[in-house]
Write an enzyme that holds these catalytic residues in place. Structure first.
Site, PDB file in Angstrom:
ATOM      1  N   PHE A   1     -15.468   1.422   6.952  1.00 55.38           N
ATOM      2  CA  PHE A   1     -14.121   1.766   6.508  1.00 55.38           C
ATOM      3  C   PHE A   1     -13.998   1.956   4.999  1.00 55.38           C
ATOM      4  O   PHE A   1     -12.949   2.359   4.509  1.00 55.38           O
ATOM      5  CB  PHE A   1     -13.122   0.688   6.957  1.00 55.38           C
TER       6      PHE A   1
ATOM      7  N   GLU B   1      -8.543 -10.698  -8.542  1.00 58.30           N
ATOM      8  CA  GLU B   1      -7.690  -9.578  -8.183  1.00 58.30           C
ATOM      9  C   GLU B   1      -6.474  -9.469  -9.099  1.00 58.30           C
ATOM     10  O   GLU B   1      -6.057  -8.368  -9.460  1.00 58.30           O
ATOM     11  CB  GLU B   1      -7.264  -9.689  -6.719  1.00 58.30           C
TER      12      GLU B   1
ATOM     13  N   ARG C   1      -0.826 -14.484   3.562  1.00 55.29           N
ATOM     14  CA  ARG C   1      -1.711 -13.966   4.616  1.00 55.29           C
ATOM     15  C   ARG C   1      -1.065 -14.113   5.999  1.00 55.29           C
ATOM     16  O   ARG C   1      -1.189 -13.234   6.840  1.00 55.29           O
ATOM     17  CB  ARG C   1      -3.071 -14.654   4.549  1.00 55.29           C
TER      18      ARG C   1
ATOM     19  N   LYS D   1       0.817  -1.210   0.000  1.00 57.86           N
ATOM     20  CA  LYS D   1       0.000   0.000   0.000  1.00 57.86           C
ATOM     21  C   LYS D   1       0.860   1.274   0.000  1.00 57.86           C
ATOM     22  O   LYS D   1       2.060   1.219   0.293  1.00 57.86           O
ATOM     23  CB  LYS D   1      -0.936  -0.029   1.208  1.00 57.86           C
TER      24      LYS D   1
ATOM     25  N   TYR E   1     -12.785  -2.771  -4.257  1.00 61.96           N
ATOM     26  CA  TYR E   1     -13.287  -2.955  -2.895  1.00 61.96           C
ATOM     27  C   TYR E   1     -14.815  -2.946  -2.828  1.00 61.96           C
ATOM     28  O   TYR E   1     -15.390  -2.759  -1.751  1.00 61.96           O
ATOM     29  CB  TYR E   1     -12.713  -1.875  -1.968  1.00 61.96           C
TER      30      TYR E   1
ATOM     31  N   HIS F   1      -1.959  -5.875   1.252  1.00 60.02           N
ATOM     32  CA  HIS F   1      -3.222  -6.562   0.951  1.00 60.02           C
ATOM     33  C   HIS F   1      -2.846  -7.892   0.328  1.00 60.02           C
ATOM     34  O   HIS F   1      -1.836  -8.009  -0.366  1.00 60.02           O
ATOM     35  CB  HIS F   1      -4.060  -5.753  -0.050  1.00 60.02           C
TER      36      HIS F   1
ATOM     37  N   THR G   1      -5.335  -8.174   9.938  1.00 60.34           N
ATOM     38  CA  THR G   1      -5.679  -6.902   9.279  1.00 60.34           C
ATOM     39  C   THR G   1      -5.601  -5.741  10.262  1.00 60.34           C
ATOM     40  O   THR G   1      -5.099  -4.671   9.920  1.00 60.34           O
ATOM     41  CB  THR G   1      -7.109  -6.988   8.693  1.00 60.34           C
TER      42      THR G   1
ATOM     43  N   ARG H   1       2.407  -6.490   9.025  1.00 60.33           N
ATOM     44  CA  ARG H   1       1.525  -5.483   9.621  1.00 60.33           C
ATOM     45  C   ARG H   1       1.910  -5.191  11.068  1.00 60.33           C
ATOM     46  O   ARG H   1       1.796  -4.058  11.525  1.00 60.33           O
ATOM     47  CB  ARG H   1       0.078  -5.931   9.514  1.00 60.33           C
TER      48      ARG H   1
ATOM     49  N   ASN I   1      -2.283  -0.346   6.703  1.00 59.56           N
ATOM     50  CA  ASN I   1      -1.715  -1.556   7.294  1.00 59.56           C
ATOM     51  C   ASN I   1      -0.712  -2.250   6.380  1.00 59.56           C
ATOM     52  O   ASN I   1      -0.491  -3.442   6.479  1.00 59.56           O
ATOM     53  CB  ASN I   1      -2.818  -2.514   7.753  1.00 59.56           C
TER      54      ASN I   1
END
Length: 188
Positions: A68, A142, A98, A19, A60, A131, A104, A118, A128
């Site tokens: 959020f 995705e 993950r 991000k 999203y 993704h 998250t 994170r 964070n």
């Protein structure tokens, strides 16, 4: 959607995003990139891009209406800066990525998985750092959103067997892995 034929030992693909909060800090970006390499992911494709607000909203969409959603869309849109997108391959790419990312929620990540990405670098639940896809179906969707010219079917037919069977080389200049002795993996 057509089913993609894979051998039982085939590598799995996942989308990984770094991000804007992490891309803006070169040391954090490099640390996350090194975690990808040290955990034996194969980087199939990589690119940095600015993401338009409309693209964020579409990506999203499943979260629309949640508290959020608007904050996340605004943060991920281009005015926050570039993002880095990866297609990663590993025998268990989705779950491994993950796990490396951690929870998250940053507070939870700092307490339950302090060495996770994170837990180490996350600032807030929106900022964070990363993704990752949560299933094979979402990974396909995705990856197509970020790499529209990437053919998952062709990759499984042509590149995956060579990458799985090795030998494999990492090219720091291109930022991707390829089977030794082969040329460029294609457009990114």
């Amino acid at each position: 959607m057509t089913s993609i034929l894979r051998s039982p030992q085939a590598l799995q693909l996942t989308l990984a995003l770094i991000k804007p909060d992490a891309v803006a800090h070169p040391l954090i970006l490099e640390a996350v990139h090194q975690q990808i390499l040290s955990n034996k992911f194969l980087i199939v494709r990589m690119k940095e891009l600015l993401w338009r607000k409309e693209d964020c909203q579409r990506f999203y969409q499943e979260h629309e209406g949640r508290f959020f959603y608007q904050r996340l869309v605004e943060f991920m849109a281009s005015h926050s800066g570039p993002i880095r997108a990866y297609i990663l391959a590993h025998k268990d790419a989705i779950q491994l990525w993950r796990t490396l990312m951690g929870p998250t929620r940053v507070f939870r990540a700092r307490h339950m998985a302090p060495d996770s990405i994170r837990g180490s670098f996350g600032l807030t639940d929106t900022r964070n750092t990363t993704h990752g896809s949560d299933s094979v179906v979402s990974a396909s969707r995705e990856i197509a959103a970020f790499f529209p010219d990437f053919s998952e079917q062709r990759w499984y037919e042509e590149e995956e067997p060579r990458l799985r069977c090795g030998p494999v080389q990492y090219s720091p200049e291109g930022g991707v892995h390829r089977a030794a002795g082969t040329g460029d993996p294609g457009p990114v």
